[in-house]
Design an enzyme around this catalytic site. Structure first.
Site, PDB file in Angstrom:
ATOM      1  N   ASP A  71     -17.812 -15.316  -9.768  1.00 30.08           N
ATOM      2  CA  ASP A  71     -18.445 -14.443 -10.760  1.00 30.08           C
ATOM      3  C   ASP A  71     -19.960 -14.667 -10.755  1.00 30.08           C
ATOM      4  O   ASP A  71     -20.445 -15.688 -10.259  1.00 30.08           O
ATOM      5  CB  ASP A  71     -17.860 -14.767 -12.141  1.00 30.08           C
ATOM      6  CG  ASP A  71     -18.204 -13.716 -13.182  1.00 30.08           C
ATOM      7  OD1 ASP A  71     -18.716 -12.641 -12.811  1.00 30.08           O
ATOM      8  OD2 ASP A  71     -17.960 -13.975 -14.374  1.00 30.08           O
ATOM      9  N   GLU A  72     -20.713 -13.734 -11.320  1.00 37.23           N
ATOM     10  CA  GLU A  72     -22.178 -13.840 -11.462  1.00 37.23           C
ATOM     11  C   GLU A  72     -22.826 -14.214 -10.122  1.00 37.23           C
ATOM     12  O   GLU A  72     -23.693 -15.086 -10.041  1.00 37.23           O
ATOM     13  CB  GLU A  72     -22.544 -14.882 -12.523  1.00 37.23           C
ATOM     14  CG  GLU A  72     -21.947 -14.650 -13.894  1.00 37.23           C
ATOM     15  CD  GLU A  72     -22.606 -13.500 -14.652  1.00 37.23           C
ATOM     16  OE1 GLU A  72     -23.464 -12.806 -14.061  1.00 37.23           O
ATOM     17  OE2 GLU A  72     -22.261 -13.296 -15.824  1.00 37.23           O
ATOM     18  N   ARG A  90     -27.202  -6.592 -24.299  1.00 35.65           N
ATOM     19  CA  ARG A  90     -26.431  -7.512 -25.155  1.00 35.65           C
ATOM     20  C   ARG A  90     -25.946  -6.786 -26.408  1.00 35.65           C
ATOM     21  O   ARG A  90     -25.021  -7.248 -27.078  1.00 35.65           O
ATOM     22  CB  ARG A  90     -27.296  -8.701 -25.613  1.00 35.65           C
ATOM     23  CG  ARG A  90     -27.875  -9.637 -24.551  1.00 35.65           C
ATOM     24  CD  ARG A  90     -26.865 -10.106 -23.550  1.00 35.65           C
ATOM     25  NE  ARG A  90     -26.861  -9.216 -22.381  1.00 35.65           N
ATOM     26  CZ  ARG A  90     -25.878  -9.128 -21.508  1.00 35.65           C
ATOM     27  NH1 ARG A  90     -24.775  -9.837 -21.683  1.00 35.65           N
ATOM     28  NH2 ARG A  90     -25.948  -8.315 -20.468  1.00 35.65           N
ATOM     29  N   GLN A 138     -29.103  -7.888 -13.019  1.00 32.65           N
ATOM     30  CA  GLN A 138     -29.106  -9.022 -13.938  1.00 32.65           C
ATOM     31  C   GLN A 138     -29.500 -10.321 -13.231  1.00 32.65           C
ATOM     32  O   GLN A 138     -29.149 -11.412 -13.672  1.00 32.65           O
ATOM     33  CB  GLN A 138     -27.741  -9.168 -14.617  1.00 32.65           C
ATOM     34  CG  GLN A 138     -27.391  -7.977 -15.502  1.00 32.65           C
ATOM     35  CD  GLN A 138     -26.136  -8.205 -16.318  1.00 32.65           C
ATOM     36  OE1 GLN A 138     -26.091  -9.033 -17.218  1.00 32.65           O
ATOM     37  NE2 GLN A 138     -25.098  -7.449 -16.005  1.00 32.65           N
ATOM     38  N   LYS A 179     -15.770  -7.109 -16.191  1.00 37.79           N
ATOM     39  CA  LYS A 179     -15.551  -7.913 -14.987  1.00 37.79           C
ATOM     40  C   LYS A 179     -14.678  -9.134 -15.263  1.00 37.79           C
ATOM     41  O   LYS A 179     -13.882  -9.533 -14.411  1.00 37.79           O
ATOM     42  CB  LYS A 179     -16.880  -8.329 -14.356  1.00 37.79           C
ATOM     43  CG  LYS A 179     -17.779  -9.186 -15.214  1.00 37.79           C
ATOM     44  CD  LYS A 179     -19.122  -9.399 -14.527  1.00 37.79           C
ATOM     45  CE  LYS A 179     -20.059 -10.240 -15.371  1.00 37.79           C
ATOM     46  NZ  LYS A 179     -19.598 -11.599 -15.572  1.00 37.79           N
ATOM     47  N   THR A 180     -14.800  -9.727 -16.459  1.00 35.00           N
ATOM     48  CA  THR A 180     -13.949 -10.874 -16.796  1.00 35.00           C
ATOM     49  C   THR A 180     -12.487 -10.439 -16.821  1.00 35.00           C
ATOM     50  O   THR A 180     -11.596 -11.160 -16.363  1.00 35.00           O
ATOM     51  CB  THR A 180     -14.344 -11.472 -18.157  1.00 35.00           C
ATOM     52  OG1 THR A 180     -15.724 -11.849 -18.111  1.00 35.00           O
ATOM     53  CG2 THR A 180     -13.500 -12.688 -18.492  1.00 35.00           C
TER      54      THR A 180
END
Length: 717
Positions: free
Chosen positions: A227-228, A601, A258, A33-34
């Site tokens: 974002d997020e 992670r 998340q 996504k980044t």
């Protein structure tokens, strides 16, 4: 254009080129996504010709913003990277331009926790409070709770009341919490200081008071990307809704699986129900995972599929296969820690650097046994939430010198006026505080006015004044790194550290200078002293990673947004993970999402461990339901828990689940409702405590009320 889209998959390409209207991207962990956000920014600039200063890109941490800024700089070749920041960082930009609407100067201070503690210290000294009345940590929490929930309109006092009126309100306070709260507001007003909680509220206040200012920002921000999005709270949502009202070009990215911050106000429904609140929303699913092996993803997918309230999806692996997720059950927590240490030694022998290994856990207390074993085994480690770089004494001192040049505020003055020693001790500081109150000015101004007073004979007050005034008059044309070096030299600060033989502190200052240089290189023309000081004040633990070849210990919350080749997720036991405080179905689903975040992670291999024993209340320690949620064929066990233990755990978990379901169906009775208890008889409900899951009931014929569990069935009268 071909270069920008060349290395993107189909979903990423669609996200980058969908520029108009409302766009929602559901982006799974590790799905790039980044990359999509940075390429979309570059696409808007390079291909559509949008000015970077007309784009707002909101990230969750300063670290993510810095990474995004660097990527965009490489893609566009332009030093102007628009507004790439956290919500709070963006609000600083608004306030620096339009704080006059609320009567604040552009040179307001952004306060961090140490600034707040310094203010609390002043309040405690003035009013004779001690840490027995309230610790600084509790006081900070109390202030945040009052600002957020109990007195959400507090900022009207801060903005509208004069300093004298606010001082009077503080002086008239008698309860400890009131003394601290209004004393803190008074201290804030004195130095025009704003803390983390104030920034968004002040920005929304400005927009509510000035339609002209709001429209200016709405018109300027032609494209907004966030974002997020699963982590935003109500205030952030209100700000976003206000900003996108003119051009209506809003692009949001998030993952409902998340959502792990509801305890601090995040609301995942803003993401999942986005299409119900905005017209013609385009939704793009980005599920291809480029981070983890298929074996790790299969385990994570198996776990999260147990949640009911979610958007149905699965992460799709793009990496080559790796080893199965390795699990173990040990007899004691110490044996579990030794197993982790053995696995790490094995990885190290095979050539893995210790810095590539993370040990994650649900709560900090889990580390006690881990630390003991790691010390015995001489495995170097760092606890991620320990003292961070920008919280170290010498770093705070150096930054206080920079703040003195910029703001000449009382907090910075008190920190460095006598560092190094200038013979400005408590007696002279008391004199200055008295004069500053009489003159209604800052401590620095008071010292300047009374520099010839006999009380300052034999001090280096004049040298300190001259230093600050000389640099304050002309620092705009000097780089921050040059300014910092000169200040540390001419103030005598570095010389004092050399005299003390404090080489580690000198090394830390050298690291600070390097970080300033990197900031200047990254930000280009935007690298002003004021912007740098604000940038540092908004740093959090997630923004600064420890360096060195050491295993990283951290909570799962701290690991959000990070990734590691090897991850050990330990203490996977009922009462630890999920936490024993989990008392609703919604909270249990959040705990499962937290476990999902922990597992995703890992890049190359994931290790899961748990141990038998007893909990704090003496109850047996069972394997976590999250281990039992996962398809057993997907995991490799080194030591399996005995079948009897699994049966007992399953029985306990089933009972717990049924209780949560029953609690969810229960209707909470309102205060004033009359009920009949089968033993105590008739009574009236005084209050309902949903945290403790009980009522306070005053029964007829009893002098005092009783706390009665929600579980007890009572007749409603």
């Amino acid at each position: 254009m071909a270069d920008l889209l060349e290395n993107l998959n189909e979903e990423q390409r669609e996200a980058v080129t969908s520029t108009e209207g409302y766009v929602r991207v559901i982006a799974g962990a590790g799905s790039g996504k980044t990359r999509a956000l940075s390429h979309r920014f570059a696409y808007l600039v390079n291909e559509l010709g949008i000015l970077p200063g007309h784009i707002l890109c909101v990230t969750f941490t300063n670290k993510a913003a810095n990474e995004m800024r660097q990527r965009i700089h490489i893609l566009t070749g332009d030093n102007d990277t628009g507004y790439i920041s956290t919500f709070h960082g963006f609000c600083v930009s608004v306030l620096q331009e339009d704080s006059h609407v609320c009567g604040y100067p552009k040179s307001f201070l952004v306060l961090d926790n140490q600034d707040i503690d310094q203010m609390l210290k002043m309040i405690y000294e003035e009013r004779g409070l001690t840490l027995r009345d309230m610790t600084f940590s509790r006081a900070r929490d109390m202030i945040e709770i009052r600002k957020t929930f109990r007195e959400p309109m507090y900022y009207h006092d801060l903005i509208a009341m004069s300093l004298a009126s606010l001082k009077q309100k503080y002086d008239e306070s008698r309860a400890v919490s009131d003394i601290i709260f209004y004393g803190y507001l008074y201290q804030q007003k004195k130095c025009f200081g704003l803390d983390y909680n104030d920034l968004i509220k002040f920005t929304l206040f400005i927009f509510s008071r000035s339609e002209e200012v709001k429209l200016k920002w709405q018109k300027r921000l032609e494209y907004i990307m966030i974002d997020e999005f699963q982590d935003i709270d109500q205030l952030q949502y209100d700000l976003m809704e206000s900003l996108c009202g003119y051009h209506q070009n809003l692009f949001i990215v998030g993952d409902p699986d998340q959502t792990i911050y509801t305890w601090r106000g995040a609301n995942g429904k803003f993401l999942t129900e986005f299409d119900a609140h905005f017209p013609h929303v385009k939704t793009i699913m980005m599920m291809q995972n480029y981070r983890s092996t298929p074996q790790i993803l299969h385990v994570a997918n198996s776990l999260i599929s147990r949640n009911v309230n979610r958007i149905e999806k699965s992460l799709l692996p793009r990496n080559a296969p790796g080893p199965k997720v390795l699990c173990t059950h040990e007899d004691t927590a110490e044996k579990e820690a030794k197993w982790i240490a053995e696995q790490i030694r094995s990885l190290e022998s095979a050539g893995t650097a210790l810095r590539d290994i993370a040990v994650l856990y649900r709560a900090h207390y889990v580390t006690r046994v881990l630390e003991e074993v790691f010390r015995q085994e001489k495995i170097p480690y760092v606890i991620y939430s320990g003292v961070q770089f920008f919280d170290r004494m010498e770093i705070k001192d150096a930054l206080a010198y920079l703040r003195m040049i910029c703001y000449r505020d009382d907090l910075s003055f008190l920190r460095v006026c006598n560092v190094p020693k200038r013979n400005l001790g408590e007696k002279r500081i008391r004199f200055l505080k008295q004069k500053a109150e009489e003159e209604e000015c800052t401590l620095f101004s008071a010292l300047s006015m009374y520099r010839e007073d006999p009380i300052f004979r034999g001090t280096k007050a004049r040298e300190f004044l001259d230093l600050v005034e000389r640099y304050n008059g002309d620092y705009a044309g000097t780089s921050i790194s040059e300014l910092l070096s000169s200040l540390l030299d001419e103030s005598g600060y570095e010389e004092a550290l050399r005299t003390e033989g404090s080489q580690q502190r000198l090394d830390n200052l050298a690291e600070l200078k390097q970080s300033v240089f990197e900031y200047e290189t990254t930000c280009g023309e935007e690298a002003s002293l004021e912007n740098y000081l604000t940038h540092i004040a908004l740093y959090t633990n997630q923004d600064v990673a420890e360096t060195g070849n050491r295993v990283k210990f951290m909570t799962v919350h701290a690991a959000k947004g990070l990734e590691f080749p090897y991850v050990f997720l330990c203490a996977m036991n009922e009462g630890i993970f999920p936490s024993q405080k989990t008392n609703t179905l919604e909270a249990m689903e959040e705990e499962r999402r937290l476990a999902f975040v922990a597992m995703t992670r890992a890049e190359q291999r994931l290790y899961l461990s748990e141990a038998a024993g007893r909990n704090f209340d003496g109850s047996p320690r069972f394997p976590s339901r999250f281990l039992l949620d996962i398809d057993p064929d997907l995991m490799e066990w080194e030591n399996r828990p005995k079948e009897r233990l699994v049966e007992e755990a399953s029985h306990y978990i089933d009972s717990s689940r049924k209780q949560l379901e029953e609690d969810a169906r229960r209707v909470i009775l309102e205060p004033g409702q009359r009920v009949k208890h089968r033993v105590f008889g008739e009574g009236e409900i005084l209050s309902a405590d949903e945290k403790q899951k009980c009522y306070q009931i005053q029964f007829r014929g009893m002098d005092t009320p009783r706390s009665i569990s929600f579980r007890v069935k009572m007749e409603i009268l």
